[in-house]
Enzyme design. Structure first.
Site, PDB file in Angstrom:
ATOM      1  CG  ASP A  76      -2.172   0.738   1.130  1.00 55.70           C
ATOM      2  OD1 ASP A  76      -2.295   1.542   0.192  1.00 55.70           O
ATOM      3  OD2 ASP A  76      -3.051   0.553   1.985  1.00 55.70           O
TER       4      ASP A  76
ATOM      5  CG  ASP B 263      -9.239   2.747  -0.393  1.00 56.34           C
ATOM      6  OD1 ASP B 263      -8.912   1.542  -0.502  1.00 56.34           O
ATOM      7  OD2 ASP B 263      -8.526   3.592   0.179  1.00 56.34           O
TER       8      ASP B 263
HETATM    9  C1  DGJ Z   1      -5.794   1.931   1.899  1.00 55.77           C
HETATM   10  C2  DGJ Z   1      -6.161   0.689   1.134  1.00 55.77           C
HETATM   11  O1  DGJ Z   1      -6.636   1.015  -0.124  1.00 55.77           O
HETATM   12  C3  DGJ Z   1      -7.193  -0.093   1.941  1.00 55.77           C
HETATM   13  O2  DGJ Z   1      -7.634  -1.196   1.218  1.00 55.77           O
HETATM   14  C4  DGJ Z   1      -6.572  -0.501   3.240  1.00 55.77           C
HETATM   15  O3  DGJ Z   1      -5.511  -1.381   3.001  1.00 55.77           O
HETATM   16  C5  DGJ Z   1      -6.075   0.726   3.989  1.00 55.77           C
HETATM   17  N1  DGJ Z   1      -5.248   1.564   3.165  1.00 55.77           N
HETATM   18  C6  DGJ Z   1      -5.337   0.333   5.229  1.00 55.77           C
HETATM   19  O4  DGJ Z   1      -4.743   1.388   5.851  1.00 55.77           O
END
Ligand code: DGJ
Length: 730
Positions: free
Chosen positions: A478, A548
């Site tokens: 991430d 997201d």
């Molecule tokens: C952003 C990601 O896109 C989410 O799926 C998740 O992993 C969060 N970060 C966790 O902090």
């Protein structure tokens, strides 16, 4: 595929099965672009395309040549700053005397089998017998620097891969102020431009509008490609649709600051450029050194936007995504993020895994919050060791999950550090910041200076020690903020503008090293959803978390926009809970499954709380995923409606490579009173016209009928209605 040079006519010609690309050496050593498009047989008759008339004294020409040789007028392969071409240009090299005036004059070329890797950068690959490369060395007459243009063609793809490097054979320092990877000069500007814009949780919305006079550009200066635009651009003739018309595309294999630019000039022609964003970029080239710009792919299709997308999908799968997972069915995963956020312990995770395994889910992904002292997003990034208070022994937990027949995956955010972390306390100088200056904070975290070798070494050690400590088969990588105060403490003042690019090189190097140590590791890339969705990352990670935003209706335009360049198998997509956490909308469980099926497929909800009916649906969805994943992963993708999913009704389909099987999905977002939504006869694409297909309800029809007349889609009785149609040859 072939690459040919006619000495007599000083003409280069590259051909693949359906496309040709031609240019020739002009009188001042410039490379004049002649043709890129559908395959042509004769080149003599189009040679004059590289001649333009009607210039004025305001378009100056090189000394000793005629006004028609003005570099401001001609279609060129590589334009340079300050020497007579006033359009946007591809390169500017600054010399010791301070001038950035640059020229590019043909000196020599070579043609060879295969294709070279680009040191430190992702690039397309092939067996040496399956590709050919033309490398042209041009010289900057003002410095002696060599600008080397590279063009590769592939036996199985209608794609030209271009890249450029600058070498410094001189005794003095040369500074690369700008070096864009590919230039395409068109003979007209009568095109629509198509590109992907967005924001966090609404990535890659396709936009299309006519080009207008002047310069249009989109770019990133965020240190990553960003949620806002994507490093690709398409030019479509105005009448082009999903299924017909001439369409050109440029796609950059790069994950940092980029620019894609189009200029409609005074002569109503179009110049397009793509490459590293020159804003605040500079690279110091010591004598004997070489700077490599990233690779750009050029696409052409006479079969509309759909044709272009299919060329890009196939090429990325066959020549860019190098993971052994690219052709494998990915395990159906359950991710605990939206189920628990930071509020979990080993018992909760095991409970999710137990319930998930009963339903056929194959991998548990433990998201953010397993390390350091991290119980919210304000601490511990950088402390890549297990929070034993929360999880006990990670290896033991993973063993229990493996005993359930499930794989295990783990979340990391390698490039970041929290102020409240052991790593930051030990190495406060490892973050990007201007010493003594105010810092910008995003999600209470700072960005590690990935341009530093010690930072990359330390991350490699800490991450690989976790990966070694248990049977971890998947990693979610991430990146939750962009780069600010881009300043590296290790670089001298005259190299500070190299930091952003060196950062990206550091990110790539860490991928390289981890994949060398763990060659089967399935990496899912992510940046707050799809903030770094690009072909550079796909070189290392075969899938990227698309957004997201897990709302199924929102995902339609996100995933169809993404499909402009990127294949379904690269899009992370999950079924999540309703009301949805981002939009608070409730849509049927079946629709959520239909949309997630269009990506890598998985779940992101508290599976222990599902109703018995929902659990039955999960079992069914997983059965469907296994039945159809091969078509979705390896088949041809067709958007069946115009507008990339932004209208009320959207449909798409995948057709297996042998055309014996197809799967279509159709969604109507809103219903109307009295069921008056006009009936839709969904016309499929890509089928074999002669072949007889059977639908799941046993109706039969030939491909020709299904493509010309279509299938009636029932009227929507509720909002968010969706249907899957499966066809098999009989
Ligand atoms: C952003 C990601 O896109 C989410 O799926 C998740 O992993 C969060 N970060 C966790 O902090």
């Amino acid at each position: 595929m072939q690459v040919h040079f006619s000495k007599k006519r000083k003409l280069f010609r590259l051909d693949t099965e359906h496309i040709s690309y031609l240019f020739r050496i002009g009188p001042s050593g410039e490379l004049r672009h002649i043709w890129f498009g559908s395959r042509i047989d004769d080149d003599a008759i189009i040679e004059e395309f590289a001649v333009r008339r009607g210039t004025s004294s305001f378009s100056p020409h090189p000394e000793g040549l005629s006004p028609e040789d003005s570099l401001d007028l001609l279609p060129l392969e590589h334009s340079t700053y300050g020497a007579g071409d006033f359009r946007i240009t591809a390169s500017a090299l600054r010399k010791e005397n301070g001038t950035s005036v640059t020229s590019a004059v043909y000196r020599s070329h070579k043609i060879f089998k295969g294709k070279k890797k680009i040191p430190g950068l992702p690039s397309s690959f092939s067996q040496s017998k399956d590709s050919m490369t033309l490398e042209i060395t041009m010289e900057d007459g003002f410095s002696g620097a060599e600008i080397i243009l590279s063009y590769s063609v592939f036996a199985d793809s209608d794609v030209i891969a271009r890249s450029v490097r600058v070498s410094n054979p001189t005794e003095t320092v040369i500074r690369v102020e700008k070096l864009l990877s590919a230039q395409l000069d068109f003979h007209s500007a009568d095109f629509d431009v198509v590109y992907l814009k967005g924001m966090w949780a609404k990535e890659r919305q396709a936009v299309r509008h006519p080009l207008i006079p002047g310069i249009q550009s989109f770019s990133s200066s965020r240190g990553a490609t960003g949620h806002q635009y994507n490093p690709g651009i398409v030019f479509a003739e105005p009448s082009a649709s999903e299924k017909a018309g001439d369409v050109y595309g440029m796609l950059l294999l790069y994950s940092g600051n980029y620019i894609a630019e189009a200029e409609v000039d005074q002569y109503r022609t179009l110049r397009a450029l793509i490459g590293i964003n020159p804003e605040n970029f500079e690279w110091k080239l010591e004598p004997g050194e070489t700077f490599y710009a990233p690779e750009a792919l050029l696409f052409f299709s006479a079969e509309g936007l759909g044709g272009l997308s299919r060329i890009s999908h196939r090429f990325l799968i066959d020549h860019v995504i190098r993971s052994p997972w690219v052709h494998r069915e990915r395990p159906v995963l359950i991710n605990n993020w939206e189920a628990t956020y930071f509020n979990f312990d080993d018992k909760k995770i095991l409970k999710i895994a137990e319930e998930a395994s009963k339903l056929g889910i194959e991998m548990l992904v433990l998201d953010d919050g397993w390390f350091g002292e991290r119980n919210d997003d304000r601490s511990s990034l950088g402390d890549w060791f297990v929070n034993r208070k929360k999880l006990g022994n990670l290896a033991a937990l993973v063993r229990k999950i493996n005993d359930l027949g499930m794989k295990f995956g783990l979340w990391f955010e390698p490039e970041m550090v929290s102020e409240n972390s052991n790593l930051y306390r030990k190495h406060p100088d490892w973050v990007l910041c201007v010493p003594g200056g105010r810092r910008s904070i995003g999600r209470t975290q700072m960005v590690l200076d990935m341009s530093r070798r010690d930072v990359v070494d330390s991350l490699f050690r800490s991450i690989s020690s976790v990966l070694h400590s248990a049977n971890i088969e998947y990693m979610k990588w991430d990146m939750n903020r962009n780069l600010t105060e881009i300043h590296s403490r290790l670089l001298p003042p005259d190299r500070q503008k190299e930091t952003a690019h060196r950062y990206v090189l550091g990110v790539y190097e860490l991928h390289e090293r981890l994949l060398k140590a763990f060659p089967n590791l399935l990496i899912e890339s992510c940046s707050g959803g799809g903030g770094r969705f690009d072909a550079g990352m796909l070189h290392y990670a075969p899938q990227i978390w698309c957004s997201d935003n897990t709302d199924a209706l929102e995902r339609i335009s996100i995933q169809l926009g993404t499909s402009l360049f990127y294949p379904s198998s690269s899009m992370g997509a999950h079924v999540s809970v309703c009301p949805n956490h981002q939009t608070h909308r409730t849509v049927p469980f079946s629709l959520r499954g239909h949309i997630a099926l269009g990506g890598t497929f998985g779940y992101e909800l508290d599976i222990t709380r599902l109703t018995p009916d929902e659990k039955d649906l999960v079992r069914k969805q997983i059965r469907n995923y296994h039945h159809w994943n091969r078509i979705i992963r390896e088949g041809e993708f067709h958007r069946l409606t115009e507008g990339f999913g932004r209208s009320d009704f959207a449909a798409w389909c995948w057709v297996s490579p042998d055309r014996r099987e197809a799967l279509a999905a159709a969604v109507r977002k809103t219903s109307e009173p009295c069921g008056i939504n006009p009936p839709v006869h969904l016309r499929l694409r890509g089928l074999d016209p002669e072949m007889l297909y059977e639908l799941d309800d046993h109706r039969r029809a030939h491909g020709r009928t299904l493509m010309n007349a279509g299938i009636r889609i029932p009227n929507a009785e509720t909002d968010a209605s969706s249907i899957l149609i499966h066809l098999k040859a009989v």
